[in-house]
Design a protein around this motif. Sequence first.
Motif, PDB file in Angstrom:
ATOM      1  N   SER A 126     -20.165 -50.516   4.250  1.00 16.00           N
ATOM      2  CA  SER A 126     -19.057 -50.470   5.125  1.00 16.00           C
ATOM      3  C   SER A 126     -18.462 -50.775   6.082  1.00 16.00           C
ATOM      4  CB  SER A 126     -17.976 -49.107   4.345  1.00 16.00           C
ATOM      5  OG  SER A 126     -18.098 -48.453   2.610  1.00 16.00           O
ATOM      6  N   ALA A 128     -19.314 -54.160   6.952  1.00 15.63           N
ATOM      7  CA  ALA A 128     -18.180 -55.025   6.102  1.00 15.63           C
ATOM      8  C   ALA A 128     -17.130 -55.423   7.097  1.00 15.63           C
ATOM      9  CB  ALA A 128     -18.050 -54.498   4.454  1.00 15.63           C
ATOM     10  N   ILE A 129     -16.435 -54.335   7.530  1.00 14.83           N
ATOM     11  CA  ILE A 129     -15.436 -54.162   8.609  1.00 14.83           C
ATOM     12  C   ILE A 129     -15.459 -55.255   9.269  1.00 14.83           C
ATOM     13  CG2 ILE A 129     -14.019 -53.009   9.683  1.00 14.83           C
ATOM     14  CD1 ILE A 129     -14.433 -50.730   7.427  1.00 14.83           C
ATOM     15  N   SER A 147     -15.741 -58.789   8.638  1.00 13.15           N
ATOM     16  CA  SER A 147     -14.496 -59.700   7.928  1.00 13.15           C
ATOM     17  C   SER A 147     -13.806 -59.251   9.421  1.00 13.15           C
ATOM     18  CB  SER A 147     -14.164 -58.410   7.585  1.00 13.15           C
ATOM     19  OG  SER A 147     -14.576 -57.969   6.138  1.00 13.15           O
ATOM     20  N   ARG A 192     -15.011 -62.704  10.287  1.00  8.60           N
ATOM     21  CA  ARG A 192     -14.309 -64.244  10.160  1.00  8.60           C
ATOM     22  C   ARG A 192     -12.893 -64.322  10.769  1.00  8.60           C
ATOM     23  NH1 ARG A 192     -13.733 -62.263   4.576  1.00  8.60           N
ATOM     24  NH2 ARG A 192     -12.384 -61.630   5.593  1.00  8.60           N
ATOM     25  N   LEU A 205     -21.921 -61.326   4.220  1.00  4.18           N
ATOM     26  CA  LEU A 205     -20.832 -61.124   4.186  1.00  4.18           C
ATOM     27  C   LEU A 205     -20.471 -60.696   3.004  1.00  4.18           C
ATOM     28  CD1 LEU A 205     -17.445 -60.203   5.480  1.00  4.18           C
ATOM     29  CD2 LEU A 205     -17.491 -62.096   5.586  1.00  4.18           C
ATOM     30  N   GLU A 206     -20.794 -61.739   2.103  1.00  2.00           N
ATOM     31  CA  GLU A 206     -20.665 -61.381   0.303  1.00  2.00           C
ATOM     32  C   GLU A 206     -22.220 -60.567  -0.408  1.00  2.00           C
ATOM     33  OE1 GLU A 206     -22.362 -65.379  -1.616  1.00  2.00           O
ATOM     34  OE2 GLU A 206     -20.341 -66.640  -0.680  1.00  2.00           O
ATOM     35  N   VAL A 256     -22.229 -57.659   1.355  1.00  2.00           N
ATOM     36  CA  VAL A 256     -21.982 -56.495   2.098  1.00  2.00           C
ATOM     37  C   VAL A 256     -20.731 -55.688   1.572  1.00  2.00           C
ATOM     38  CG1 VAL A 256     -22.526 -55.791   4.599  1.00  2.00           C
ATOM     39  CG2 VAL A 256     -20.737 -57.005   4.618  1.00  2.00           C
ATOM     40  N   GLU A 257     -20.190 -56.947   0.933  1.00  2.00           N
ATOM     41  CA  GLU A 257     -18.236 -56.619   0.382  1.00  2.00           C
ATOM     42  C   GLU A 257     -19.192 -56.365  -1.158  1.00  2.00           C
ATOM     43  OE1 GLU A 257     -16.933 -60.963   0.846  1.00  2.00           O
ATOM     44  OE2 GLU A 257     -15.647 -59.743   2.441  1.00  2.00           O
ATOM     45  N   ARG A 258     -19.738 -57.221  -1.327  1.00  2.00           N
ATOM     46  CA  ARG A 258     -20.894 -56.284  -3.137  1.00  2.00           C
ATOM     47  C   ARG A 258     -21.031 -55.303  -3.170  1.00  2.00           C
ATOM     48  NH1 ARG A 258     -25.410 -59.780  -5.620  1.00  2.00           N
ATOM     49  NH2 ARG A 258     -26.191 -57.570  -6.913  1.00  2.00           N
ATOM     50  N   ASP A 298     -20.348 -52.662  -0.539  1.00  2.00           N
ATOM     51  CA  ASP A 298     -19.389 -51.643   0.151  1.00  2.00           C
ATOM     52  C   ASP A 298     -18.733 -50.842  -1.007  1.00  2.00           C
ATOM     53  OD1 ASP A 298     -17.378 -50.734   1.100  1.00  2.00           O
ATOM     54  OD2 ASP A 298     -15.773 -52.997   2.156  1.00  2.00           O
ATOM     55  N   LYS A 306     -13.991 -48.568   0.359  1.00  2.00           N
ATOM     56  CA  LYS A 306     -13.539 -50.202   0.164  1.00  2.00           C
ATOM     57  C   LYS A 306     -12.545 -49.075   1.458  1.00  2.00           C
ATOM     58  CE  LYS A 306     -15.314 -52.334  -3.001  1.00  2.00           C
ATOM     59  NZ  LYS A 306     -16.303 -53.635  -2.158  1.00  2.00           N
TER      60      LYS A 306
END
Length: 150
Positions: free
Chosen positions: A43, A46-47, A50, A53, A75-76, A78-80, A82, A85
């Motif tokens: 998480s 991911a932060i 992001s 980006r 990024l995809e 870690v978002e998957r 995570d 959120k």
Amino acid sequence: MLNRSRVPSGLRSVQLVPEQEDAATLQLGEDFSSEKAQPLTISEVAILLSRKRDMMRDLEGPRAEEFSSVFKKFLEYVERFDRYKGLESATNVRNLLQRYESLDPFEMACLANLCPADAEEAKTTIPSLKHKIDDSSLNQLLQDLASFTH
């Protein structure tokens, strides 16, 4: 067997001892010493990605959409995966884990990332926990972590 006649003279006195790394005993190697690096949760990564980006978009405008394929895939990923959120949940998870002073930062990240179902699973997947925390406390920690998942 090493043929010393072919080894340059300056290297003959150097002993090649491989660094022993073992996550079960928290021997993670020099690169992961607490002075050099702190393990992050998925998480938190991911932060950070992001934000990177968004910064690139702000600075570069439309050209920023041309992120490298590796960046996009990471990024995809870690978002998957995570589980916590948002910044608030990720911060709450970090604060919760830091209350358990006996835990190593590596163990904290493993617990947050793996989300074991119970103490038995946690101690099987993270063997260094076996003698650090009792099952009751670990089960409570895991329940508290689960309350932050989305």
